[in-house]
Write a protein that holds these residues in place. Structure first.
Motif, PDB file in Angstrom:
ATOM      1  N   ARG A  92      44.575 -39.422  -4.490  1.00 45.46           N
ATOM      2  CA  ARG A  92      43.683 -40.204  -5.442  1.00 45.46           C
ATOM      3  C   ARG A  92      43.811 -41.021  -6.356  1.00 45.46           C
ATOM      4  NH1 ARG A  92      37.092 -38.227  -6.031  1.00 45.46           N
ATOM      5  NH2 ARG A  92      38.056 -37.177  -3.772  1.00 45.46           N
ATOM      6  N   ASP A  93      44.766 -41.934  -6.341  1.00 47.37           N
ATOM      7  CA  ASP A  93      45.624 -42.422  -7.561  1.00 47.37           C
ATOM      8  C   ASP A  93      45.012 -43.356  -8.509  1.00 47.37           C
ATOM      9  OD1 ASP A  93      47.153 -45.110  -8.105  1.00 47.37           O
ATOM     10  OD2 ASP A  93      48.600 -43.939  -6.862  1.00 47.37           O
ATOM     11  N   GLU A  94      44.474 -43.636  -9.449  1.00 49.78           N
ATOM     12  CA  GLU A  94      43.680 -44.487 -10.487  1.00 49.78           C
ATOM     13  C   GLU A  94      44.021 -45.576 -10.352  1.00 49.78           C
ATOM     14  OE1 GLU A  94      42.943 -44.548 -15.738  1.00 49.78           O
ATOM     15  OE2 GLU A  94      44.200 -42.614 -14.585  1.00 49.78           O
ATOM     16  N   LEU A  95      45.559 -45.637 -10.423  1.00 48.39           N
ATOM     17  CA  LEU A  95      45.828 -47.617 -10.290  1.00 48.39           C
ATOM     18  C   LEU A  95      44.699 -47.938  -8.839  1.00 48.39           C
ATOM     19  CD1 LEU A  95      47.230 -50.203 -11.499  1.00 48.39           C
ATOM     20  CD2 LEU A  95      49.741 -48.937 -10.345  1.00 48.39           C
ATOM     21  N   VAL A  96      45.402 -47.595  -8.046  1.00 50.85           N
ATOM     22  CA  VAL A  96      44.993 -47.887  -6.330  1.00 50.85           C
ATOM     23  C   VAL A  96      43.591 -48.169  -6.972  1.00 50.85           C
ATOM     24  CG1 VAL A  96      44.398 -47.607  -4.260  1.00 50.85           C
ATOM     25  CG2 VAL A  96      46.960 -46.772  -4.760  1.00 50.85           C
ATOM     26  N   ILE A  97      42.418 -47.544  -7.325  1.00 53.88           N
ATOM     27  CA  ILE A  97      41.352 -47.259  -7.496  1.00 53.88           C
ATOM     28  C   ILE A  97      40.705 -48.266  -8.574  1.00 53.88           C
ATOM     29  CG2 ILE A  97      39.181 -46.261  -8.425  1.00 53.88           C
ATOM     30  CD1 ILE A  97      40.280 -43.284  -7.235  1.00 53.88           C
ATOM     31  N   LYS A  98      41.759 -48.575  -9.961  1.00 55.86           N
ATOM     32  CA  LYS A  98      41.757 -50.046 -10.732  1.00 55.86           C
ATOM     33  C   LYS A  98      41.568 -50.920  -9.620  1.00 55.86           C
ATOM     34  CE  LYS A  98      43.275 -47.675 -14.713  1.00 55.86           C
ATOM     35  NZ  LYS A  98      44.343 -48.349 -15.950  1.00 55.86           N
ATOM     36  N   VAL A  99      42.900 -51.159  -8.609  1.00 58.58           N
ATOM     37  CA  VAL A  99      42.632 -52.593  -8.381  1.00 58.58           C
ATOM     38  C   VAL A  99      41.648 -52.886  -7.153  1.00 58.58           C
ATOM     39  CG1 VAL A  99      43.757 -53.748  -6.548  1.00 58.58           C
ATOM     40  CG2 VAL A  99      45.418 -52.371  -8.263  1.00 58.58           C
ATOM     41  N   LEU A 100      41.199 -51.869  -6.833  1.00 55.68           N
ATOM     42  CA  LEU A 100      39.610 -51.945  -5.842  1.00 55.68           C
ATOM     43  C   LEU A 100      38.470 -52.423  -6.481  1.00 55.68           C
ATOM     44  CD1 LEU A 100      40.721 -49.051  -3.812  1.00 55.68           C
ATOM     45  CD2 LEU A 100      40.532 -51.438  -2.985  1.00 55.68           C
ATOM     46  N   VAL A 101      38.675 -51.646  -7.723  1.00 52.28           N
ATOM     47  CA  VAL A 101      37.219 -51.696  -8.537  1.00 52.28           C
ATOM     48  C   VAL A 101      37.256 -52.904  -9.513  1.00 52.28           C
ATOM     49  CG1 VAL A 101      36.082 -50.618 -11.089  1.00 52.28           C
ATOM     50  CG2 VAL A 101      36.667 -48.828  -9.286  1.00 52.28           C
ATOM     51  N   ALA A 102      38.632 -53.815  -9.410  1.00 54.52           N
ATOM     52  CA  ALA A 102      39.014 -54.366 -10.151  1.00 54.52           C
ATOM     53  C   ALA A 102      38.332 -55.718  -9.449  1.00 54.52           C
ATOM     54  CB  ALA A 102      40.007 -55.320 -11.403  1.00 54.52           C
ATOM     55  N   LEU A 103      37.912 -55.684  -7.731  1.00 54.86           N
ATOM     56  CA  LEU A 103      37.730 -56.708  -6.876  1.00 54.86           C
ATOM     57  C   LEU A 103      36.043 -56.803  -6.974  1.00 54.86           C
ATOM     58  CD1 LEU A 103      39.809 -55.381  -3.428  1.00 54.86           C
ATOM     59  CD2 LEU A 103      40.119 -57.507  -5.022  1.00 54.86           C
ATOM     60  N   ARG A 104      35.553 -56.080  -7.689  1.00 52.29           N
ATOM     61  CA  ARG A 104      34.227 -56.133  -7.536  1.00 52.29           C
ATOM     62  C   ARG A 104      33.751 -56.320  -8.675  1.00 52.29           C
ATOM     63  NH1 ARG A 104      31.699 -52.428  -2.773  1.00 52.29           N
ATOM     64  NH2 ARG A 104      30.238 -52.879  -3.841  1.00 52.29           N
TER      65      ARG A 104
END
Length: 193
Positions: A92-104
């Motif tokens: 569970r990588d915080e940076l990956v999650i940030k990019v995915l969240v930024a899309l929304r």
């Protein structure tokens, strides 16, 4: 990081006191990962409870209590060294999650989010490179830690570049329909659908 197994490794050399274990752990990891002496003694108590180390029996815990590895501890250490970590599922990588969240998030420029993080990572890589040039040549443990960190940071920067490219392409091309076998592939590599 397994402090438990690192302490077993240090005790496999010879019996040691808790403070010495902490000092050797920090020196052996290039002093990159500080270790609280309380964590050392708590871990030693658990190792002793589990029969993996034994103490000299001098009474209470403290700086004068020496510990040595047991045969069970040797087997535990050998097994841990030869067992690959479970990397079948992505962490569970915080940076990956940030990019995915930024899309929304409405009004968020995901490309700018990516570039902010990319610049930060490149600055970190420069700091690690300076450390490597200044100190790592004289300390093998530090050199290995620095190399690992540089490779890790480089892989994150490359992922950000790939994500940025994929997002730019996706903005101009309609997405293809997902293949029917995708859920099976996700299960095979340990990704939950």
């Amino acid at each position: 990081m397994s402090v438990r197994h690192a302490l077993l490794a240090l005790l496999s050399e010879e019996p040691k006191y808790g403070l010495r274990l902490r000092e050797e752990f920090e020196a052996g990891t290039g002093e990159v990962w500080p270790l609280n002496v309380g964590q050392v003694y708590t871990t030693l108590q658990r190792l002793e409870r589990d029969g993996l180390v034994e103490s000299d029996g001098s009474g209470e815990d403290g700086p004068q209590k020496s510990f040595r590895i047991t045969p069970d501890g040797q087997r535990e250490l050998a097994g841990w060294l030869r067992t690959p970590p479970d990397l079948s599922s992505p962490p569970r990588d915080e940076l990956v999650i940030k990019v995915l969240v930024a899309l929304r998030v409405p009004g968020t420029d995901v490309h700018e989010v990516i570039q902010v993080h990319r610049r930060y990572l490149v600055e970190l890589m420069q700091q690690w490179t300076r450390l490597k040039e200044d100190e790592a040549e004289f300390d093998l443990g530090l050199a290995l830690v620095v190399d690992a960190e540089l490779f890790r940071l480089d892989s994150v920067v490359r992922w950000l570049d790939a994500a940025d490219s994929r997002l730019r392409r996706a903005a101009t091309e309609p997405p293809p329909p997902p293949p029917a076998s995708l859920p099976r592939l996700r299960r095979r590599i340990g990704v939950r659908p």
